[in-house]
Write an enzyme that holds these catalytic residues in place. Structure first.
Site, mmCIF file in Angstrom:
data_model
loop_
_atom_site.group_PDB
_atom_site.id
_atom_site.type_symbol
_atom_site.label_atom_id
_atom_site.label_comp_id
_atom_site.label_asym_id
_atom_site.label_seq_id
_atom_site.Cartn_x
_atom_site.Cartn_y
_atom_site.Cartn_z
ATOM 1 C CE LYS A 2 6.429 -2.561 7.623
ATOM 2 N NZ LYS A 2 6.866 -2.039 6.508
ATOM 3 N N GLY B 58 10.147 3.898 7.356
ATOM 4 C CA GLY B 58 10.887 2.701 7.581
ATOM 5 C C GLY B 58 10.992 1.544 6.615
ATOM 6 C CB ALA B 59 8.926 1.210 3.321
HETATM 7 P P1 NAD Z 1 6.656 6.102 7.383
HETATM 8 O O1 NAD Z 1 5.718 6.842 6.975
HETATM 9 O O2 NAD Z 1 7.677 5.178 8.135
HETATM 10 O O3 NAD Z 1 7.244 7.052 5.761
HETATM 11 C C1 NAD Z 1 6.581 7.926 5.036
HETATM 12 C C2 NAD Z 1 7.908 8.953 5.129
HETATM 13 O O4 NAD Z 1 7.375 9.477 4.047
HETATM 14 C C3 NAD Z 1 8.048 9.634 6.233
HETATM 15 O O5 NAD Z 1 9.158 9.729 6.180
HETATM 16 C C4 NAD Z 1 7.159 11.034 5.449
HETATM 17 O O6 NAD Z 1 7.880 12.819 6.582
HETATM 18 C C5 NAD Z 1 7.763 11.055 4.010
HETATM 19 N N1 NAD Z 1 7.151 11.617 3.282
HETATM 20 C C6 NAD Z 1 5.551 11.151 2.807
HETATM 21 N N2 NAD Z 1 4.699 12.215 1.940
HETATM 22 C C7 NAD Z 1 5.833 12.713 1.221
HETATM 23 C C8 NAD Z 1 6.306 13.899 0.134
HETATM 24 N N3 NAD Z 1 5.188 14.134 -0.428
HETATM 25 N N4 NAD Z 1 7.388 14.358 0.239
HETATM 26 C C9 NAD Z 1 8.172 14.396 1.163
HETATM 27 N N5 NAD Z 1 8.216 13.840 1.979
HETATM 28 C C10 NAD Z 1 7.146 12.560 1.864
HETATM 29 O O7 NAD Z 1 6.154 4.772 5.868
HETATM 30 P P2 NAD Z 1 6.560 3.711 5.203
HETATM 31 O O8 NAD Z 1 6.422 2.571 6.242
HETATM 32 O O9 NAD Z 1 7.680 3.875 4.685
HETATM 33 O O10 NAD Z 1 5.664 3.327 3.581
HETATM 34 C C11 NAD Z 1 5.761 4.019 2.706
HETATM 35 C C12 NAD Z 1 4.787 3.565 1.299
HETATM 36 O O11 NAD Z 1 5.357 2.364 1.075
HETATM 37 C C13 NAD Z 1 3.506 3.057 2.051
HETATM 38 O O12 NAD Z 1 2.892 3.218 0.929
HETATM 39 C C14 NAD Z 1 4.320 1.934 1.966
HETATM 40 O O13 NAD Z 1 2.678 0.779 1.614
HETATM 41 C C15 NAD Z 1 4.691 1.141 1.403
HETATM 42 N N6 NAD Z 1 5.631 -0.246 1.363
HETATM 43 C C16 NAD Z 1 5.277 -0.695 -0.202
HETATM 44 C C17 NAD Z 1 5.788 -2.426 0.735
HETATM 45 C C18 NAD Z 1 5.880 -2.953 -0.264
HETATM 46 O O14 NAD Z 1 6.391 -3.704 -0.588
HETATM 47 N N7 NAD Z 1 6.209 -2.618 -2.133
HETATM 48 C C19 NAD Z 1 7.121 -2.285 1.326
HETATM 49 C C20 NAD Z 1 6.663 -1.273 2.406
HETATM 50 C C21 NAD Z 1 6.449 -0.380 2.362
#
Ligand code: NAD
Length: 292
Positions: A79, A142-143
Site C-alpha cells: 500500500k 496503514g489502516a
Molecule cells: P500495520 O502493520 O501497517 O499496522 C499495525 C500497527 O499496529 C503497527 O504500527 C503496530 O506497531 C501496531 N500494533 C500492533 N499491535 C499493537 C498493540 N498490541 N498495541 C499497540 N500497537 C500495536 O497494519 P495495517 O495495515 O494498519 O492493518 C491493521 C489491521 O487492520 C489488520 O488486522 C488489517 O487486517 C485490518 N484492516 C481492516 C480493514 C477493513 O476493511 N476492515 C482494512 C484495512 C486493514
C-alpha cells in the site's frame, strides 16, 4: 461519477498483494457486477514469491495496465510501496500515505484510499449517536492512518493515538495536526490514562485476528459507557468486541468497513455506484474466511 450506462466490454480488475489466496474480494466484486448485469472479472495477482521489494509490484502494474485492466486493489505489503509508481494521488491517499485502489485512466495511474471512506461510512451508519469528544485509537499503521483521518472528518474533538511504536503514533499525530488544526491530536504512550477520559476506542492493530489472538489492551479498561470499534474482520466478533458487548458497551465490527471500501473501489473501477446494502448482505452470507 456514477453513470447508469452498463459497460459493454468485460471490466478487468484485480488485487495485487502477497498471500491473498483467501481474499473475498473476487466474490464480492463479481457477485455485485453480476447482480448489476455487468461482466466483470476480478483476478488475484499474488506476489508472495516475489517479496515486498517493489520490483515485482512494478512489473505487475505494467502487466495489468497492458492487459487493459480498469484498475486494481492493492493490499499488504504494497500500500505504501505503490505510491512512487503512480501519476496522481487523491487528497486522502496523499494525506494517509497509503493507496489501496489504483485506477488506470487516460494512460495515467490514479491512487485512492477507500479504506478511509469505508471506515467512515460504516461508522456513520451505525455509530451516529455516540459521543466523539474524546477518542483513543490503538494502531498507527496503514489502516490506522485511514481510520484516524476518518474519525477527525467525522468530528472527533480529541484524538489520542497509541501504538507499540511511539515514533509511528507521534508521526501520525503530527501529520494529522496539520490537516485538522481545529482538533486536539496527540500520541500517547499510556493507553490506561488515555482510556480513562475517553468516550470511545478504535482498534486499528491486527490484535484479535485469527492469527493475532488477544486484545490490544487490558480488558479491565473496558467500561459499559466506552464504545468500541474494531477494524479487524476475521473474525468479525473479536475478543475485544465480545468482551465490550458483554459489558453492555456499544460496538462496531470491521465487516462494514471491508464492504464499503470494496464498494467505493467498485465505483472507481466501473464508474457505476454499486448497491452497498446488497454487497453487505452478500459479504455476511459468505463463510467467514479471510481478509481483503
Ligand atoms: P500495520 O502493520 O501497517 O499496522 C499495525 C500497527 O499496529 C503497527 O504500527 C503496530 O506497531 C501496531 N500494533 C500492533 N499491535 C499493537 C498493540 N498490541 N498495541 C499497540 N500497537 C500495536 O497494519 P495495517 O495495515 O494498519 O492493518 C491493521 C489491521 O487492520 C489488520 O488486522 C488489517 O487486517 C485490518 N484492516 C481492516 C480493514 C477493513 O476493511 N476492515 C482494512 C484495512 C486493514
Amino acid at each position: 461519477m456514477p453513470s447508469s450506462t452498463p459497460h459493454s466490454r468485460p471490466v478487468l480488475v484485480g488485487l495485487i498483494g502477497a498471500a491473498i489466496q483467501q481474499s473475498k474480494s473476487p466474490a464480492l466484486h463479481e457477485a455485485e457486477s453480476q447482480a448489476m448485469g455487468l461482466t466483470l472479472s476480478y483476478r488475484l495477482i499474488d506476489l508472495k514469491t516475489v517479496g515486498p521489494d517493489g520490483q515485482g509490484l512494478s512489473k505487475a502494474l505494467e502487466q495489468v495496465e497492458h492487459e487493459g485492466f480498469a484498475g486494481v486493489n492493492i493490499t499488504h505489503p504494497y500500500k505504501q510501496l505503490v505510491i512512487p509508481l503512480l501519476d496522481n494521488l487523491s487528497d486522502q491517499a496523499a494525506m494517509i500515505g497509503a493507496v489501496n485502489t489504483v485506477v488506470f485512466k487516460n494512460g495515467k495511474r490514479w491512487g485512492y484510499n477507500t479504506d478511509e471512506w469505508g471506515f467512515r461510512e460504516n461508522f456513520r451508519r451505525q455509530m451516529a449517536d455516540v459521543s466523539l469528544n474524546s477518542v483513543v485509537q490503538i494502531g498507527a499503521g496503514g489502516a490506522g492512518a485511514a481510520t484516524a483521518h476518518a474519525l477527525l472528518t467525522l468530528g472527533v474533538k480529541w484524538l489520542q493515538i497509541a501504538d507499540a511504536d511511539l515514533v509511528r503514533s507521534q508521526a501520525l499525530a503530527n501529520k494529522l495536526a496539520v490537516r485538522f488544526p481545529g482538533a486536539r491530536i496527540s500520541a500517547t504512550p499510556s493507553v490506561d490514562t488515555a482510556l480513562a477520559s475517553a468516550d470511545g476506542v478504535v482498534n486499528a492493530t491486527p490484535m484479535g485476528m485469527a492469527d493475532h489472538p488477544g486484545l490490544p489492551f487490558d480488558a479491565g479498561l473496558l467500561r459499559p459507557d466506552l464504545w468500541v470499534a474494531d477494524i479487524v474482520y476475521f473474525p468479525l466478533e473479536t475478543e475485544l468486541l465480545s468482551r465490550a458487548r458483554r459489558l453492555g458497551a456499544k460496538t462496531l465490527d470491521g465487516g462494514g468497513m471491508a464492504v464499503f471500501q470494496a464498494a467505493k473501489a467498485f465505483e472507481l473501477f466501473t464508474g457505476i455506484a454499486p448497491d452497498q446494502e446488497r454487497m453487505l448482505r452478500y459479504f455476511l452470507s459468505l463463510p467467514q474466511g479471510a481478509e481483503n
